[in-house]
Each structure stands twice: as C-alpha cells, then as structure tokens.
Motif scaffolding. Sequence first.
Motif, PDB file in Angstrom:
ATOM      1  N   SER A 143      -2.600  -9.752  -0.069  1.00 12.85           N
ATOM      2  CA  SER A 143      -3.029  -9.884   1.461  1.00 12.85           C
ATOM      3  C   SER A 143      -1.705 -10.759   2.129  1.00 12.85           C
ATOM      4  O   SER A 143      -1.381 -10.419   3.405  1.00 12.85           O
ATOM      5  CB  SER A 143      -4.255 -10.890   1.653  1.00 12.85           C
ATOM      6  OG  SER A 143      -3.895 -12.047   0.841  1.00 12.85           O
ATOM      7  N   THR A 144      -1.085 -11.398   1.192  1.00 17.34           N
ATOM      8  CA  THR A 144       0.307 -12.033   1.675  1.00 17.34           C
ATOM      9  C   THR A 144       1.269 -11.234   2.248  1.00 17.34           C
ATOM     10  O   THR A 144       1.812 -11.051   3.368  1.00 17.34           O
ATOM     11  CB  THR A 144       0.860 -13.162   0.941  1.00 17.34           C
ATOM     12  OG1 THR A 144      -0.508 -14.109   0.626  1.00 17.34           O
ATOM     13  CG2 THR A 144       1.821 -13.846   1.618  1.00 17.34           C
ATOM     14  N   ASN A 145       1.452 -10.007   1.062  1.00 20.98           N
ATOM     15  CA  ASN A 145       2.548  -8.922   1.244  1.00 20.98           C
ATOM     16  C   ASN A 145       2.310  -8.150   2.390  1.00 20.98           C
ATOM     17  O   ASN A 145       2.998  -7.636   3.084  1.00 20.98           O
ATOM     18  CB  ASN A 145       2.762  -8.490   0.116  1.00 20.98           C
ATOM     19  CG  ASN A 145       3.154  -9.217  -1.218  1.00 20.98           C
ATOM     20  OD1 ASN A 145       4.044 -10.016  -0.802  1.00 20.98           O
ATOM     21  ND2 ASN A 145       3.235  -8.781  -2.503  1.00 20.98           N
ATOM     22  N   LEU A 146       0.845  -7.787   2.607  1.00 23.21           N
ATOM     23  CA  LEU A 146       0.493  -6.848   3.604  1.00 23.21           C
ATOM     24  C   LEU A 146       0.380  -7.488   5.035  1.00 23.21           C
ATOM     25  O   LEU A 146      -0.150  -6.744   5.849  1.00 23.21           O
ATOM     26  CB  LEU A 146      -0.766  -6.236   3.249  1.00 23.21           C
ATOM     27  CG  LEU A 146      -0.410  -5.409   1.837  1.00 23.21           C
ATOM     28  CD1 LEU A 146      -1.651  -4.382   1.425  1.00 23.21           C
ATOM     29  CD2 LEU A 146       0.693  -3.988   2.207  1.00 23.21           C
ATOM     30  N   LYS A 147       0.397  -8.831   4.867  1.00 25.22           N
ATOM     31  CA  LYS A 147       0.014  -9.570   6.233  1.00 25.22           C
ATOM     32  C   LYS A 147      -1.435  -9.337   6.744  1.00 25.22           C
ATOM     33  O   LYS A 147      -1.583  -8.952   7.984  1.00 25.22           O
ATOM     34  CB  LYS A 147       1.044  -9.478   7.266  1.00 25.22           C
ATOM     35  CG  LYS A 147       2.567  -9.964   6.602  1.00 25.22           C
ATOM     36  CD  LYS A 147       3.501  -9.518   7.545  1.00 25.22           C
ATOM     37  CE  LYS A 147       4.936 -10.165   7.293  1.00 25.22           C
ATOM     38  NZ  LYS A 147       5.922  -9.339   7.050  1.00 25.22           N
ATOM     39  N   ILE A 148      -2.439  -9.305   5.898  1.00 28.89           N
ATOM     40  CA  ILE A 148      -3.816  -9.078   6.271  1.00 28.89           C
ATOM     41  C   ILE A 148      -4.591 -10.211   5.801  1.00 28.89           C
ATOM     42  O   ILE A 148      -4.314 -10.869   4.919  1.00 28.89           O
ATOM     43  CB  ILE A 148      -4.509  -7.800   5.967  1.00 28.89           C
ATOM     44  CG1 ILE A 148      -4.243  -7.619   4.302  1.00 28.89           C
ATOM     45  CG2 ILE A 148      -3.699  -6.591   6.541  1.00 28.89           C
ATOM     46  CD1 ILE A 148      -4.975  -6.317   3.618  1.00 28.89           C
TER      47      ILE A 148
END
Length: 184
Positions: A8-13
């Motif tokens: 979720s952090t890497n994909l900014k979701i």
Amino acid sequence: MLTPSEVSTNLKIQPSTLRKYSALLEQEGIQFKRTHKNARLYTDSEYIAIKGIIATVHSGKKSLEEAVIEASRSLKKNNSIAPRERDSDDIATAMLNEVKQLKIQLQQQEERQKERDIMFVEVLEKMQQKIDRMEAQQKQLLAPVPEEFELDAPESSSQQPESEPETVTPKKDTRGLWARIWNK
C-alpha cells in the motif's frame, strides 16, 4: 514477499483499497500466501498485477471488475509457467519422494544384479567342472595302452611245481600312438 503495508505504501493506496483489490482477485481464484496471523503476503507478480489494476482503472479504459479479471488471468498464466513460491515446498517434497523411490529402485536393481552374478558364477563353476571331467576322460583315452603280457608260456613252465608262481615277462609294444589307440 511483500507485506500489505509495503504494497500500500509503494502503490500509494489505502490499506482498505488494497484489501478490496485482493478480495476481488481471490474471488477470481487467486490465492495469496498468508502469515501466521492470517495477513496476506504478496509476491512480485501479485504486486505487479495490483499495480496494473490501479493503472487500468485510472486510465478509464476498463472497469474495476474487468481490470481484476484481466489481472487474475495474467497471474494464472504466470503461475502455470513458473510455480509460485508457496508451491515450492510441495515441489521439494515431491522431488524428495521421487528421489527416495529412485533410490529404492536402484537398490532393487543392485540386488537383482548380485543375484544374477551369483547365478552366473555358479553356472561357470559347473561348466568348469564338466570341462575338467571331459579333460580327465580325454587323458584316459589318450593314455598309453599298457604293454601286453605274453600269455604263451613255455611248456617246461607247466611242469614246474605249483607252489612257485610263474614269471611273466612283458612284451614291449612298439606300435605308434594312434595304432595303439585304435588297436591296429
């Protein structure tokens, strides 16, 4: 393997959005590996698939459901080509079982080979005994014939008293070897 917070952090979701996409993928037959606390773990392929879902939805070309179906097909295709990490234990176990079976088969073959070798040696020994007997018989047949004793005794010897044994002088056979064998 990536944790949900890493994805979720890497994909900014939001983590809730990731859970939603993951649940939709699971409905399409994708199974995520889980931790002992039942949290999902994501492989690189699954991470890329979720990233593709987000890009497809944001582009407006396809609906969320269509993007999920497309991503699940891609994941299933990749899984059929290369086994997933969670399957590696099953593969390793299968390989170990196969190796064990091969070892058992090899051991059985070696035992059969030893039995064959023993039988072969026994047959060779019997053949050697037969050859030895045949050679002994052949030597007996080829052995020189003993010299014939002269059976014609002089008449004077018959007049000798019976208490004295007659002296018989052997007659020397001067015939050749084959003549003696064939008695000619």
